[in-house]
Design a protein around this motif. Structure first.
Motif, short mmCIF file in Angstrom:
data_model
loop_
_atom_site.label_atom_id
_atom_site.label_comp_id
_atom_site.label_asym_id
_atom_site.label_seq_id
_atom_site.Cartn_x
_atom_site.Cartn_y
_atom_site.Cartn_z
N PHE A 8 0.86 -1.18 0.00
CA PHE A 8 0.00 0.00 0.00
C PHE A 8 0.90 1.23 0.00
O PHE A 8 1.74 1.38 0.88
CB PHE A 8 -0.90 0.00 1.23
CG PHE A 8 -2.02 0.99 1.15
CD1 PHE A 8 -3.26 0.60 0.67
CD2 PHE A 8 -1.85 2.31 1.55
CE1 PHE A 8 -4.31 1.51 0.60
CE2 PHE A 8 -2.89 3.22 1.47
CZ PHE A 8 -4.12 2.81 0.99
N PRO A 9 0.78 2.13 -0.97
CA PRO A 9 1.68 3.29 -1.06
C PRO A 9 1.69 4.11 0.22
O PRO A 9 0.64 4.48 0.75
CB PRO A 9 1.09 4.10 -2.23
CG PRO A 9 0.32 3.11 -3.04
CD PRO A 9 -0.23 2.12 -2.04
N LYS A 10 2.87 4.41 0.71
CA LYS A 10 2.98 5.15 1.97
C LYS A 10 2.37 6.54 1.89
O LYS A 10 1.84 7.05 2.87
CB LYS A 10 4.45 5.24 2.39
CG LYS A 10 5.03 3.92 2.85
CD LYS A 10 6.45 4.12 3.38
CE LYS A 10 7.00 2.82 3.93
NZ LYS A 10 8.36 3.00 4.50
N ASP A 11 2.45 7.15 0.70
CA ASP A 11 1.91 8.50 0.58
C ASP A 11 0.39 8.53 0.54
O ASP A 11 -0.22 9.60 0.55
CB ASP A 11 2.49 9.20 -0.66
CG ASP A 11 2.14 8.48 -1.95
OD1 ASP A 11 1.65 7.33 -1.89
OD2 ASP A 11 2.36 9.07 -3.03
N LYS A 12 -0.23 7.35 0.51
CA LYS A 12 -1.70 7.27 0.52
C LYS A 12 -2.23 6.63 1.80
O LYS A 12 -3.42 6.42 1.94
CB LYS A 12 -2.19 6.50 -0.69
CG LYS A 12 -1.89 7.22 -2.01
CD LYS A 12 -2.49 6.50 -3.20
CE LYS A 12 -2.20 7.27 -4.49
NZ LYS A 12 -2.80 6.61 -5.67
N PHE A 29 7.03 8.86 11.92
CA PHE A 29 6.22 8.51 10.75
C PHE A 29 6.79 9.15 9.48
O PHE A 29 6.89 8.50 8.44
CB PHE A 29 4.76 8.94 10.95
CG PHE A 29 4.00 8.08 11.91
CD1 PHE A 29 3.89 6.71 11.71
CD2 PHE A 29 3.37 8.63 13.01
CE1 PHE A 29 3.18 5.90 12.59
CE2 PHE A 29 2.66 7.84 13.91
CZ PHE A 29 2.57 6.47 13.70
N LYS A 30 7.16 10.41 9.57
CA LYS A 30 7.71 11.11 8.40
C LYS A 30 9.04 10.50 7.97
O LYS A 30 9.29 10.32 6.78
CB LYS A 30 7.87 12.60 8.71
CG LYS A 30 6.55 13.35 8.80
CD LYS A 30 6.77 14.83 9.08
CE LYS A 30 5.44 15.57 9.10
NZ LYS A 30 5.62 17.02 9.39
N GLN A 36 0.85 11.33 4.51
CA GLN A 36 -0.55 11.72 4.70
C GLN A 36 -0.88 11.64 6.19
O GLN A 36 -1.52 10.71 6.67
CB GLN A 36 -1.49 10.84 3.89
CG GLN A 36 -2.90 11.44 3.81
CD GLN A 36 -3.85 10.63 2.98
OE1 GLN A 36 -5.05 10.65 3.21
NE2 GLN A 36 -3.35 9.91 1.98
N ILE A 37 -0.41 12.65 6.93
CA ILE A 37 -0.57 12.69 8.38
C ILE A 37 -1.49 13.84 8.76
O ILE A 37 -1.25 14.98 8.39
CB ILE A 37 0.80 12.87 9.07
CG1 ILE A 37 1.72 11.68 8.72
CG2 ILE A 37 0.64 12.99 10.57
CD1 ILE A 37 3.14 11.85 9.20
N ASP A 55 -11.37 7.03 6.25
CA ASP A 55 -10.35 6.52 5.34
C ASP A 55 -9.01 6.26 6.05
O ASP A 55 -8.00 6.03 5.39
CB ASP A 55 -10.12 7.49 4.19
CG ASP A 55 -11.38 7.69 3.36
OD1 ASP A 55 -12.05 6.68 3.09
OD2 ASP A 55 -11.69 8.83 3.01
N ALA A 56 -9.01 6.31 7.37
CA ALA A 56 -7.75 6.18 8.11
C ALA A 56 -7.29 4.73 8.19
O ALA A 56 -8.09 3.82 8.38
CB ALA A 56 -7.92 6.75 9.52
N LYS A 57 -5.99 4.54 8.04
CA LYS A 57 -5.37 3.22 8.24
C LYS A 57 -4.89 3.08 9.68
O LYS A 57 -4.91 1.99 10.25
CB LYS A 57 -4.18 3.05 7.29
CG LYS A 57 -4.56 2.92 5.83
CD LYS A 57 -5.16 1.56 5.54
CE LYS A 57 -5.39 1.38 4.05
NZ LYS A 57 -5.93 0.05 3.74
N VAL A 58 -4.44 4.20 10.25
CA VAL A 58 -3.91 4.21 11.62
C VAL A 58 -4.47 5.41 12.36
O VAL A 58 -4.56 6.51 11.79
CB VAL A 58 -2.36 4.29 11.61
CG1 VAL A 58 -1.82 4.37 13.04
CG2 VAL A 58 -1.76 3.10 10.88
#
Length: 411
Positions: A8-12, A29-30, A36-37, A55-58
């Motif tokens: 899964f793309p990190k920027d998404k 994280f950065k 996308q924070i 739409d959050a993963k975390v």
């Protein structure tokens, strides 16, 4: 391909941080490549929380945001929850378990901060500083040594000799206190601390009692009317553990009767949800009582360390599948595997699932390079390392298994 790259793309990958999570977590994280924070200074609830988590993963929270079953069930894309604090009471762990959402916290990162506050409170109380401070602010000069004592040589009784209790033990002994402790489980003493066989014996024999127990059904109102009745020698009582451990009304009577000479509480049965809400307690305006707003772990050092700890656990789970420290998904410590695809499969813990996983993989003639399994009462967690050519077909087959909760290619 290595384990630092996810499918899964990190920027998404949307990561939501609530309640002013430490900058150390954001930096982590950065530095790991997540862009996308979303940051929020306060707690969220209701429709706003549900909208943010859609739409959050975390999601990263502290103690005020309540992640109920309803919230977790609606956050369909949620993979992991980070509690940037000691406890996980604010999360419905059963719902997270059934939804296949991994929950992490930082049970030890603020240990030192709490222990220091305990020692500081003990010194303030044994010197009657709250009363003298109040008098000085009122213009009164109470330069008097009556009932003011050195802490050196006094007997400290620790109720609950876990990570914080044992840290208090070390600091206390270093400044000359004699340390005793009581725990429902056998614990090896640190330094010269001595174990006491019963709570009553501890209370009756010590000058200062400090409570460090978890919040459970067994510890609720542990210090009730009967236990508070064991205080007869003007001891000092300190509670930096859980707010419902002490019967506050009976503590008030014990203080008024001078059977306890002073108390320090950092936790309460009912606490304001925000700064705007007024704090009230039966213990307000009592002599030689210190009340603090749940700040035991609220130091910049503790919050920085918590940020590092929980973010590291989240990143390892996102990128590697490792779930050590999880309170919902079974724990697995996973090695790095080069030149493979890693598939995570979380399922209901019922008989036959692992057999079906192996059967489906076998029919595809997939080359399995590694397989790992851990279970708890509710769910099973399987990690498969397989050859790259077979991953998409394998994932499709694994998702078709009846009791699947979540299945995804990690990398």
């Amino acid at each position: 391909m290595t384990t630092s790259t996810t499918s899964f793309p990190k920027d998404k990958m949307k990561i939501v941080l609530l309640e002013s999570i430490s900058q150390s977590a954001i930096n982590a994280f950065k530095d790991a490549g997540y862009t996308q924070i979303e940051e929020y200074s306060g707690a969220l609830s209701g429709e706003k929380l549900e909208r943010v988590l859609k739409d959050a993963k975390v999601v990263c929270i502290r103690s005020k945001t309540q992640l109920t079953k309803e919230v977790i069930d609606k956050a369909k894309k949620l993979v992991a929850i980070g509690c940037f604090c000691i406890g996980t009471n604010q999360v419905d762990l059963e719902a997270a378990n059934k939804a296949g959402v991994c929950v992490f916290n930082a049970p030890f990162s603020n240990t030192r901060s709490v222990a220091e506050l305990v020692i500081a409170s003990a010194i303030m109380l044994i010197r009657k500083i709250p009363d003298k401070n109040k008098a000085a602010h009122a213009g009164e000069w109470e330069k008097d040594s009556t009932n003011a004592h050195e802490i050196r040589g006094k007997r400290l009784g620790i109720v609950g000799y876990g990570h914080i209790g044992s840290q208090v033990s070390i600091l206390a002994e270093a400044i000359g206190l004699r340390v005793f402790y009581y725990d429902t489980e056998n614990k090896l003493p640190l330094g010269n601390a001595e174990e006491v066989s019963s709570l009553k014996a501890l209370i009756e024999s010590c000058d200062i009692i400090s409570i460090h127990v978890p919040g459970t059904k067994q510890t609720k109102n542990l210090f009730d009317k009967e236990v508070l009745g064991w205080f007869q020698n003007e001891q000092i009582l300190i509670n930096m553990s859980r707010g419902d451990v002490i019967d506050i009304d009976n503590l008030k009577r014990t203080l008024e009767e001078k059977r306890i000479s002073g108390a320090a509480l950092d936790v309460f049965p009912e606490e304001p949800k925000s700064k705007a809400e007024k704090f009230t307690s039966p213990l307000q305006n009592l002599s030689n009582v210190i009340l603090t707003p749940h700040i035991g772990g609220s130091t910049e050092e503790a919050q920085w360390n918590i940020g590092l700890d929980v973010s590291a656990k989240l990143i390892k789970y996102i990128e590697n599948g490792a779930s050590i420290g999880s309170h919902s998904i079974p724990e697995l410590s996973l090695p790095k595997m080069e030149e493979t695809h890693r598939i995570l499969h979380i399922h209901k813990n019922v008989s036959g699932v692992l057999s079906e996983i192996n059967s489906k993989i076998s029919k595809l003639n997939v080359n399995i390079l590694g397989q790992y399994l851990s279970t708890n009462f509710e769910v099973g967690y399987v990690v498969l390392d397989i050859s790259k050519n077979d991953s998409l077909d394998a994932l499709k087959e694994l998702k078709s298994i009846q009791h699947t909760i979540k299945a995804r290619i990690l990398y």
